[in-house]
Scaffold this active site. Structure first.
Site, mmCIF file in Angstrom:
data_model
loop_
_atom_site.group_PDB
_atom_site.id
_atom_site.type_symbol
_atom_site.label_atom_id
_atom_site.label_comp_id
_atom_site.label_asym_id
_atom_site.label_seq_id
_atom_site.Cartn_x
_atom_site.Cartn_y
_atom_site.Cartn_z
ATOM 1 N N LEU A 81 15.215 -12.246 55.282
ATOM 2 C CA LEU A 81 16.507 -11.868 55.872
ATOM 3 C C LEU A 81 17.662 -12.659 55.275
ATOM 4 O O LEU A 81 18.809 -12.222 55.304
ATOM 5 C CB LEU A 81 16.473 -12.091 57.398
ATOM 6 C CG LEU A 81 15.362 -11.356 58.163
ATOM 7 C CD1 LEU A 81 15.348 -11.791 59.622
ATOM 8 C CD2 LEU A 81 15.553 -9.849 58.065
ATOM 9 N N LYS B 220 18.599 -16.592 52.688
ATOM 10 C CA LYS B 220 18.046 -17.686 51.894
ATOM 11 C C LYS B 220 19.051 -18.820 51.768
ATOM 12 O O LYS B 220 20.250 -18.585 51.655
ATOM 13 C CB LYS B 220 17.677 -17.167 50.500
ATOM 14 C CG LYS B 220 16.673 -18.019 49.758
ATOM 15 C CD LYS B 220 16.140 -17.274 48.551
ATOM 16 C CE LYS B 220 14.967 -18.016 47.926
ATOM 17 N NZ LYS B 220 14.389 -17.247 46.808
ATOM 18 N N GLY B 221 18.552 -20.057 51.775
ATOM 19 C CA GLY B 221 19.388 -21.232 51.562
ATOM 20 C C GLY B 221 18.802 -22.110 50.482
ATOM 21 O O GLY B 221 17.876 -21.707 49.777
ATOM 22 N N ALA B 222 19.361 -23.335 50.345
ATOM 23 C CA ALA B 222 18.902 -24.243 49.296
ATOM 24 C C ALA B 222 17.465 -24.687 49.547
ATOM 25 O O ALA B 222 16.648 -24.727 48.628
ATOM 26 C CB ALA B 222 19.822 -25.448 49.229
ATOM 27 N N PHE B 223 17.147 -25.024 50.797
ATOM 28 C CA PHE B 223 15.819 -25.539 51.118
ATOM 29 C C PHE B 223 15.110 -24.683 52.166
ATOM 30 O O PHE B 223 14.095 -25.077 52.703
ATOM 31 C CB PHE B 223 15.918 -26.978 51.632
ATOM 32 C CG PHE B 223 16.570 -27.909 50.667
ATOM 33 C CD1 PHE B 223 15.962 -28.218 49.458
ATOM 34 C CD2 PHE B 223 17.806 -28.464 50.951
ATOM 35 C CE1 PHE B 223 16.565 -29.064 48.561
ATOM 36 C CE2 PHE B 223 18.414 -29.317 50.059
ATOM 37 C CZ PHE B 223 17.799 -29.620 48.854
ATOM 38 N N SER B 224 15.683 -23.526 52.480
ATOM 39 C CA SER B 224 15.086 -22.710 53.538
ATOM 40 C C SER B 224 15.213 -21.227 53.226
ATOM 41 O O SER B 224 16.039 -20.809 52.426
ATOM 42 C CB SER B 224 15.762 -23.009 54.883
ATOM 43 O OG SER B 224 17.109 -22.606 54.852
ATOM 44 N N VAL C 247 14.935 -17.413 55.577
ATOM 45 C CA VAL C 247 14.776 -16.800 56.899
ATOM 46 C C VAL C 247 14.041 -15.476 56.720
ATOM 47 O O VAL C 247 14.451 -14.635 55.920
ATOM 48 C CB VAL C 247 16.141 -16.573 57.590
ATOM 49 C CG1 VAL C 247 15.936 -15.909 58.954
ATOM 50 C CG2 VAL C 247 16.893 -17.886 57.747
ATOM 51 N N LYS D 20 13.071 -19.392 60.491
ATOM 52 C CA LYS D 20 13.737 -20.195 59.462
ATOM 53 C C LYS D 20 12.682 -21.155 58.914
ATOM 54 O O LYS D 20 12.182 -22.014 59.631
ATOM 55 C CB LYS D 20 14.920 -20.963 60.053
ATOM 56 C CG LYS D 20 15.705 -21.773 59.035
ATOM 57 C CD LYS D 20 16.920 -22.436 59.695
ATOM 58 C CE LYS D 20 17.721 -23.246 58.700
ATOM 59 N NZ LYS D 20 18.910 -23.877 59.341
ATOM 60 N N ASP E 265 30.955 -26.189 63.386
ATOM 61 C CA ASP E 265 31.078 -25.197 62.311
ATOM 62 C C ASP E 265 31.280 -23.785 62.867
ATOM 63 O O ASP E 265 30.677 -22.830 62.389
ATOM 64 C CB ASP E 265 29.855 -25.254 61.396
ATOM 65 C CG ASP E 265 30.140 -24.661 60.014
ATOM 66 O OD1 ASP E 265 31.329 -24.607 59.627
ATOM 67 O OD2 ASP E 265 29.193 -24.247 59.334
#
Length: 527
Positions: free
Chosen positions: A20, A22-26, A28, A43, A136
């Site tokens: 669903l 995407k991040g730098a270290f994760s 979903v 996550k 945030d």
């Protein structure tokens, strides 16, 4: 010898499906609990890549999310550690971003904006009652539970959230997203729950007219606007907004956090709790159109920032024959598109504050290629977010920039510019000195006068993977690999490589290079 059994509870209990996000270290992914067939969003964090501090942040996020149970907050259902990975199992929210849903509506009024901010304030009030500050709040973190009409707004992403002691204020670091940062954070004053209310004020302003109260291409100018509370309600778009709505915005965007309205007080404001009689029901077509442009700009900015993490290009005096890399070209094209979009008069109120700065497609003379280690993470998950290490990141960028300027002076054969950036007592170890320690500028002056200043051939320098170590307030060290492309005396293309370290010291607000260490081939290309 006894062995510790590896936990496999997530793998045993849940089945994973499509990605669903995407991040730098994760990453979903949608998942289904095997015993109930209930859908969730997992996550998945790769803990092998996390530092000790990142582990602490992950634990903090899980601890905070466990506390929060509210219909307007994305709920954490499970937190599971397995070998090399940590799984956070959240509500699966399928309605997308609130701001994207608004622009798809046939009808949108001030009363609808009131209903949206009501739900956002309910979530903020809940987290503040639990002594949590989100830090945030922004459109990207306001989601809809489903695609059904009237679906609940849900606050997401507690990655920057902190635990506080009641109404106590303290310095928790520089965190948030530029346009939503409060004056007290920018002043580096102690802060607390009121920072979330300031962000709510920015969000409410956008909900009513489709553009933000504070905007400038130049981040420094943006921050000056915020610290001064320099926003207004320009005609004609604000003429149709009720005085009560403007009053609530003014109470939220109060510079002094002690005088700023609280979430509980805002929920009791007539424009929120009596919307049927106080808020206007008139359809706001111009708001929808401006919000559509605002959404496009947000998405484009995210794409540009992600692209620019791959390659940043800086212009030097000489023309280079070296072609731009594909990443550099993409960054340049995206920059041009951003400039075009940001400067259009019709672009969601940006007409009020045009910046004198501009984005240019630059000749690739000095290219800096980062990896994801220096506080610059290639994350689409947070590309619009200022991280908790923003202060440090800004200083690291400052050191990279001044190093680029020094190398540009060398490439240009500009000894005067070089001496302005270097300490008169500069010490250096370099191949040209045959391993001897050189002190002062005379040794380098010889090369400037007899080689560099006479070189008219194109030079292109690439700085690979700069690593910056900040040493206190006024000192820093940078290490990098320097590739120099040049044309030799016979007209043939050549490349030399050197591994370099520079120590910088700040005096009277100005950075000076005090020590330089170079290994490998001579930095000055021989003709």
């Amino acid at each position: 010898m006894a062995t510790t059994a590896t936990c496999t509870r997530f793998t045993d209990d849940y089945q994973l499906f499509e990605e669903l996000g995407k991040g730098a270290f994760s990453v979903v992914r949608r998942c289904v609990k095997k015993t109930s067939t209930q859908e969730y969003a997992a996550k998945i964090i790769n803990t092998k890549k996390l530092s000790a501090r990142d582990h602490q942040k992950l634990e903090r996020e899980a601890r905070i999310c466990r506390l929060l149970k509210h219909p307007n907050i994305v709920r954490l259902h499970d937190s599971i550690s397995e070998e090399g990975f940590h799984y956070l199992v959240f509500d699966l929210v399928t309605g997308g971003e609130l701001f994207e849903d608004i622009v798809a509506r046939e009808y949108y009024s001030e009363a609808d904006a009131s209903h949206c901010i009501h739900q956002i304030l309910e979530s903020v009030n809940h987290i503040h009652q639990h002594d949590i500050v989100h830090r945030d709040l922004k459109p990207e973190n306001l989601l809809l539970a489903s695609k059904c009409k009237g679906a609940a707004v849900k606050l997401a992403d507690f990655g920057l959230a902190i635990e506080v002691q009641g109404e106590q204020q303290a310095w928790f670091g520089f965190a948030g997203t530029p346009g939503y940062l409060s004056p007290e954070v920018l002043r580096k004053d102690p802060y607390g729950k009121p920072v979330d209310i300031w962000a709510c004020g920015v969000i409410l302003y956008i909900l009513l007219v489709g553009y933000p109260p504070f905007w400038d291409e130049d981040q420094h100018k943006l921050y000056q606007q915020i610290k001064a509370g320099a926003y207004d309600f320009p005609s004609p778009e604000w003429d149709t907004v009720t005085p009560e709505a403007k009053n609530l915005i003014n109470q939220m965007l109060t510079i002094n956090p002690a005088k700023r309205i609280t979430a509980d007080q805002a929920l009791k404001h007539p424009w929120v709790c009596q919307r049927s009689t106080v808020a206007s029901m008139m359809h706001r077509q111009e708001t929808v159109e401006c919000l559509r442009k605002f959404n496009a700009r947000r998405k484009l900015k995210g794409a540009i920032l992600t692209t620019m993490l791959v390659s940043r290009n800086f212009s030097v005096g000489r023309q280079s024959s070296a072609p731009a890399s594909p990443a550099a070209s993409a960054a340049g094209l995206a920059g041009q598109a951003a400039k075009s979009l940001l400067n259009k008069k019709s672009d969601g109120g940006v007409k009020k504050r045009k910046s004198s700065s501009s984005v240019h497609l630059m000749e690739p003379q000095t290219t800096v290629v980062h990896n994801a280690t220096d506080g610059i993470k290639g994350s689409t998950e947070s590309c619009n977010t200022t991280t908790e290490d923003e202060d440090l990141k800004v200083r690291k960028q400052e050191i990279i920039k001044i190093t680029e300027q020094l190398i540009e002076a060398i490439n240009n054969g500009d000894f005067e510019a070089y001496t302005k950036i270097c300490d008169p007592g500069l010490t250096s170890f370099e191949p040209e000195a045959l391993g001897n320690l050189v002190e002062g500028m005379d040794f380098h002056k010889f090369y400037f006068e007899n080689l560099l200043s006479k070189n008219s051939k194109p030079i292109h320098t690439t700085i690979l993977n700069p690593h910056v170590h900040v040493i206190g307030e006024d000192a820093a060290c940078i290490a990098y690999i320097r590739l120099t492309q040049y044309i030799d005396g016979q007209g043939r293309p050549r490349t030399s490589q050197s591994e370099e370290t520079r120590v910088w010291h700040r005096r009277d607000g100005k950075w000076l290079n005090v020590h330089y260490h170079c290994s490998g081939a001579p930095a000055a290309p021989l003709q």
